[in-house]
Enzyme design. Structure first.
Site, mmCIF file in Angstrom:
data_model
loop_
_atom_site.group_PDB
_atom_site.id
_atom_site.type_symbol
_atom_site.label_atom_id
_atom_site.label_comp_id
_atom_site.label_asym_id
_atom_site.label_seq_id
_atom_site.Cartn_x
_atom_site.Cartn_y
_atom_site.Cartn_z
ATOM 1 N N TYR A 235 59.720 -32.214 4.368
ATOM 2 C CA TYR A 235 60.179 -33.568 3.999
ATOM 3 C C TYR A 235 61.593 -33.812 4.535
ATOM 4 C CZ TYR A 235 61.252 -37.506 0.838
ATOM 5 O OH TYR A 235 61.608 -38.725 0.309
ATOM 6 N N SER B 52 66.342 -40.615 3.269
ATOM 7 C CA SER B 52 66.499 -39.977 1.961
ATOM 8 C C SER B 52 67.863 -39.296 1.913
ATOM 9 C CB SER B 52 65.395 -38.913 1.774
ATOM 10 O OG SER B 52 65.680 -38.053 0.692
HETATM 11 N N1 LIG Z 1 61.441 -41.495 -5.243
HETATM 12 C C1 LIG Z 1 62.448 -40.815 -4.729
HETATM 13 O O1 LIG Z 1 63.149 -40.077 -5.444
HETATM 14 C C2 LIG Z 1 62.790 -40.948 -3.251
HETATM 15 C C3 LIG Z 1 63.996 -40.411 -2.805
HETATM 16 C C4 LIG Z 1 64.347 -40.536 -1.472
HETATM 17 C C5 LIG Z 1 63.500 -41.191 -0.599
HETATM 18 N N2 LIG Z 1 62.318 -41.693 -1.045
HETATM 19 C C6 LIG Z 1 61.480 -42.390 -0.072
HETATM 20 O O2 LIG Z 1 61.270 -43.722 -0.503
HETATM 21 C C7 LIG Z 1 60.029 -44.201 0.024
HETATM 22 C C8 LIG Z 1 59.224 -44.823 -1.093
HETATM 23 O O3 LIG Z 1 58.851 -43.816 -2.007
HETATM 24 P P1 LIG Z 1 58.621 -44.101 -3.568
HETATM 25 O O4 LIG Z 1 59.656 -43.355 -4.293
HETATM 26 O O5 LIG Z 1 58.470 -45.554 -3.810
HETATM 27 O O6 LIG Z 1 57.234 -43.313 -3.779
HETATM 28 P P2 LIG Z 1 55.758 -43.803 -4.107
HETATM 29 O O7 LIG Z 1 54.910 -42.607 -3.947
HETATM 30 O O8 LIG Z 1 55.733 -44.547 -5.401
HETATM 31 O O9 LIG Z 1 55.430 -44.888 -2.970
HETATM 32 C C9 LIG Z 1 55.087 -44.537 -1.657
HETATM 33 C C10 LIG Z 1 54.124 -45.573 -1.126
HETATM 34 O O10 LIG Z 1 53.811 -45.218 0.230
HETATM 35 C C11 LIG Z 1 52.404 -45.351 0.389
HETATM 36 N N3 LIG Z 1 51.910 -44.502 1.485
HETATM 37 C C12 LIG Z 1 51.804 -43.151 1.513
HETATM 38 N N4 LIG Z 1 51.244 -42.759 2.664
HETATM 39 C C13 LIG Z 1 51.003 -43.881 3.383
HETATM 40 C C14 LIG Z 1 50.448 -44.121 4.663
HETATM 41 N N5 LIG Z 1 49.997 -43.119 5.451
HETATM 42 N N6 LIG Z 1 50.370 -45.401 5.100
HETATM 43 C C15 LIG Z 1 50.803 -46.422 4.321
HETATM 44 N N7 LIG Z 1 51.319 -46.256 3.102
HETATM 45 C C16 LIG Z 1 51.425 -44.991 2.640
HETATM 46 C C17 LIG Z 1 51.825 -44.945 -0.945
HETATM 47 O O11 LIG Z 1 50.484 -45.396 -1.101
HETATM 48 C C18 LIG Z 1 52.794 -45.597 -1.913
HETATM 49 O O12 LIG Z 1 52.443 -46.927 -2.214
HETATM 50 C C19 LIG Z 1 59.373 -43.003 0.707
HETATM 51 O O13 LIG Z 1 59.615 -43.059 2.103
HETATM 52 C C20 LIG Z 1 60.089 -41.820 0.103
HETATM 53 O O14 LIG Z 1 60.052 -40.692 0.939
HETATM 54 C C21 LIG Z 1 61.946 -41.585 -2.350
#
Ligand SMILES: NC(=O)c1ccc[n+]([C@@H]2O[C@H](COP(=O)([O-])OP(=O)(O)OC[C@H]3O[C@@H](n4cnc5c(N)ncnc54)[C@H](O)[C@@H]3O)[C@@H](O)[C@H]2O)c1
Length: 260
Positions: free
Chosen positions: A153, A140
């Protein structure tokens, strides 16, 4: 010809958000993709949509070692090998450090950091056996700098960057490249928590982000594709920021593009 023809990749957290877009793009570029998540309904529906030649869904809680072993066995049984992994699953909770319960801290580390470690450990031997390949870890913006209110986080995402560097060093002799994507604010369920007005969020990022908007999950998927394909054949051990310029620094001028 697709950029991932002949490849087989596991994408965690693939039922929605960035993982969904990564699975869609990888399949469109010729890969066979194992979609892994704890959201079985949406995960199965996406695999069905992509077609059984291209995709299969497996239930995988990334914090559970035995489920990783089962997911790898499933992937090999369905598609013969595994030579790619995207550790994308993650969770976010907002809390100041002094108000963060230990259980919440542990839960975040367990999914974001330990899940990533377990993924590398379970899948790297299979990638090596397949003759080499790639791992992309999802860190991130907050894996590279601080942000108040997301201490657990940010700590877990800094750890993902560290894991990425060490894994790249240790796995290079096995023909495995390991890199990290570091998204800024991306428009998914994670960045749109219930009760927060989307219009207010849109205005926030219009002002905060130099490119003047929140990112799209497809834009992170494009970076994951680059790091998984041979286009990045001489790249390993690095975090790559995809954030509309947010991390570049503060600006005294209006951040959003001029509307006049
Ligand atoms: N959205 C943002 O602004 C952002 C920014 C930086 C990093 N991220 C990172 O990107 C990645 C994807 O996030 P996103 O934005 O698509 O969010 P999201 O919440 O839409 O998707 C996350 C996915 O991970 C799955 N998940 C959660 N816990 C789990 C587990 N224990 N085992 C298996 N699957 C699990 C959820 O069911 C979901 O499908 C994450 O690692 C998040 O930390 C997101």
């Amino acid at each position: 010809m697709g950029k991932l023809d002949g490849r087989v990749a596991i994408v965690t957290g693939a039922a929605r958000g960035q993982g969904e877009q990564e699975a869609r793009l990888f399949a469109a570029e010729g890969a066979r993709v194992v979609l892994a998540d704890v959201l079985d309904g949406p995960g199965e529906a996406l695999a069905k949509e992509l077609g059984e030649e291209r995709a299969a869904y497996v239930h995988l809680d990334v914090t559970r070692e035995e489920e990783w072993a089962a997911a790898v066995a499933f992937a090999k049984e369905r598609f013969g090998k595994v030579d790619g992994l995207v550790n994308n699953a993650g969770i976010l909770r907002f809390n100041e450090l002094l108000a963060t319960p230990l259980e919440e801290f542990r839960a975040i580390v367990s999914v974001n950091q330990t899940g990533c470690f377990l993924g590398i450990r379970a899948v790297a031997p299979e990638i090596a056996a397949a003759g080499g390949g790639t791992i992309v870890n999802t860190a991130s913006y907050t894996g590279l700098t601080g942000m108040a209110g997301v201490g657990a986080y940010a700590a877990s995402k800094h750890a993902v960057v560290g894991l990425t560097r060490v894994a790249a060093l240790e796995l290079a002799p096995k023909g495995i490249r390991v890199n990290a994507v570091c998204p800024g604010a991306i428009d998914t369920a994670m960045s749109n928590p219930e009760g927060v007005d989307p219009a207010a969020t849109g205005e926030l990022y219009r002002r905060l982000v130099p490119l003047g908007r929140i990112g799209r999950p497809e834009e992170v998927a494009a970076l994951a594709l680059f790091l998984t394909s041979d286009d990045s054949s001489y790249v390993t051990g690095q975090p790559f920021v995809v954030d509309g310029g947010w991390l570049a620094g503060a600006s005294l001028f209006r951040a959003a593009p001029d509307e006049s």
